[in-house]
Design an enzyme around this catalytic site. Structure first.
Site, PDB file in Angstrom:
ATOM      1  N   LYS A  34       8.404 -25.114  -9.219  1.00 26.49           N
ATOM      2  CA  LYS A  34       8.872 -25.783 -10.442  1.00 26.49           C
ATOM      3  C   LYS A  34      10.352 -25.478 -10.686  1.00 26.49           C
ATOM      4  O   LYS A  34      11.134 -26.364 -11.034  1.00 26.49           O
ATOM      5  CB  LYS A  34       8.003 -25.346 -11.636  1.00 26.49           C
ATOM      6  CG  LYS A  34       6.587 -25.903 -11.532  1.00 26.49           C
ATOM      7  CD  LYS A  34       5.579 -25.256 -12.471  1.00 26.49           C
ATOM      8  CE  LYS A  34       4.174 -25.770 -12.163  1.00 26.49           C
ATOM      9  NZ  LYS A  34       3.117 -25.155 -12.960  1.00 26.49           N
ATOM     10  N   GLN A  40       2.553 -20.425 -17.267  1.00 21.43           N
ATOM     11  CA  GLN A  40       1.732 -20.646 -16.074  1.00 21.43           C
ATOM     12  C   GLN A  40       0.333 -20.071 -16.279  1.00 21.43           C
ATOM     13  O   GLN A  40       0.171 -18.902 -16.639  1.00 21.43           O
ATOM     14  CB  GLN A  40       2.414 -19.996 -14.849  1.00 21.43           C
ATOM     15  CG  GLN A  40       1.713 -20.265 -13.535  1.00 21.43           C
ATOM     16  CD  GLN A  40       1.751 -21.745 -13.124  1.00 21.43           C
ATOM     17  OE1 GLN A  40       2.751 -22.415 -13.251  1.00 21.43           O
ATOM     18  NE2 GLN A  40       0.619 -22.239 -12.648  1.00 21.43           N
ATOM     19  N   ASP A  76       3.230 -29.322 -20.525  1.00 24.25           N
ATOM     20  CA  ASP A  76       1.978 -29.317 -19.758  1.00 24.25           C
ATOM     21  C   ASP A  76       0.944 -30.229 -20.417  1.00 24.25           C
ATOM     22  O   ASP A  76      -0.073 -30.565 -19.807  1.00 24.25           O
ATOM     23  CB  ASP A  76       1.412 -27.893 -19.653  1.00 24.25           C
ATOM     24  CG  ASP A  76       1.586 -27.300 -18.259  1.00 24.25           C
ATOM     25  OD1 ASP A  76       1.816 -28.088 -17.314  1.00 24.25           O
ATOM     26  OD2 ASP A  76       1.477 -26.073 -18.121  1.00 24.25           O
TER      27      ASP A  76
END
Ligand code: NAP
Length: 303
Positions: free
Chosen positions: A66, A110, A133
């Site tokens: 990422k 994460q 997200d």
């Protein structure tokens, strides 16, 4: 984001067309780079803040990918690597800081988080307009209402794959019978909502579904996101179906495979996505797209 960049098609060993997520993701990153350059000319640079808690090696690899994509596109990345002993309160305090920081457009924590951290509290603490997200109740609720804002990256990536593959073939999701295997908040559930929003007739399967093979045999679109290696057998696939494999499994030999028996399935499918080189790179590309669109939305810049 446009879908102007055509991606040349190639074939899987069984004969199905390959839905090349790697190439599509590269095209999307190229489109985003241009948008970010235009934003920078107007004095705005999108920023993504990423928190990695603990030592999970797979998570470290995902975060690395990422950050690399941010660099390629010109997005500013802010990285926090925290020890596994981090408390929920400490992580919430960091999110509060990022929520208040105007240079941060997207916040990503994460997952999975180490045991002991309240994942739900962390996910819900992220400001909805920075929730790149798309896992928070606000963004998931908007998707359920049919008014999506920031959509979970993996299912959105799958939709882009279907759209970009289908367009030159005069094929679309609308009116198709779709089966989604898996009902997680991060993949299966938003996936089903997106397909429904694109006018598919959607069946959601899970671990209590009695006749999974029978359901898959009916499907013109199959999205496999069960996290079970080679769960979907080649002979379950209807002739001419379009198959997207979300699963990722690393074998003892280090090789990656998916939830679908790729070879046998590709002898029956019209088109199929590979693992690796399918959904994985698209997930990262859509995270970048969400960060850019969060920036445009928050800072009121439409370039
Ligand atoms: P998850 O949270 O474990 O959810 C798995 C889902 O599959 C659950 O809904 C489960 O049903 C269902 N399931 C499990 N075994 C099944 C079976 N035998 N038959 C039918 N359904 C079954 O996993 P996830 O986070 O959604 O991820 C799914 C897979 O996608 C994993 O392999 C993951 O590594 C991969 N993934 C890939 C990407 C990418 O970027 N490529 C991103 C995210 C995830 P129940 O609800 O009944 O338990």
């Amino acid at each position: 984001m446009t879908d102007s960049a055509a991606v040349a098609s190639s074939r899987a060993p069984g004969g199905a067309e390959l839905i090349d997520g790697k190439a599509m993701a590269a095209a999307i990153r190229g489109e985003l780079r241009e948008t970010v350059e235009r934003l920078a000319e107007n004095g705005t640079r999108p920023g993504l803040a990423v928190a990695l808690v603990g030592e999970d090696p797979a998570s470290a690899v995902y975060v690395g990918g990422k950050i690399k994509a941010c660099k390629e596109i010109g997005i500013r990345s802010i990285e926090a690597r925290l020890p596994a002993e981090t408390t929920t309160a400490q992580l919430l305090a960091l999110i509060d800081e990022w929520n208040a920081d105007d240079a941060v457009d997207g916040i990503l924590v994460q997952l999975p988080l180490p045991k002991g951290i309240d994942t739900q509290a962390v996910v819900e603490r992220i400001a909805p307009d920075k929730d790149v997200d798309g896992f928070g109740a606000d963004n998931l609720g908007r998707l359920a209402q049919g008014k999506p804002r920031l959509v979970a990256c993996t299912p959105w990536g799958v939709m882009e794959m279907l759209k970009r593959w289908g367009k030159p073939h005069g094929w679309s999701v609308a009116g198709k019978r779709a089966v989604v295997i898996g009902r997680s908040i991060t993949v299966g559930r938003p996936m089903a909502l997106l397909l429904l929003g694109a006018d598919a007739t959607v069946t959601i399967c899970h671990s209590r579904t009695p006749d999974l093979a029978g359901a898959v045999r009916q499907a013109e679109i199959v999205v496999a996101a069960a996290g079970q290696r080679h769960l979907v057998k080649g002979d379950w696939i209807a002739e001419g179906a379009v198959v997207i494999d979300v699963g990722i499994h690393r074998g003892d030999d280090g090789k990656l495979t998916g939830d679908v028996e790729f070879g046998p399935a590709s002898a029956r499918a019209r088109a199929i996505s590979p693992v690796p080189g399918g959904v994985g790179p698209m997930t990262i590309a859509m995270l970048m797209a969400n960060t850019v669109s969060a920036c445009q939305g928050r800072r009121g810049t439409g370039v």
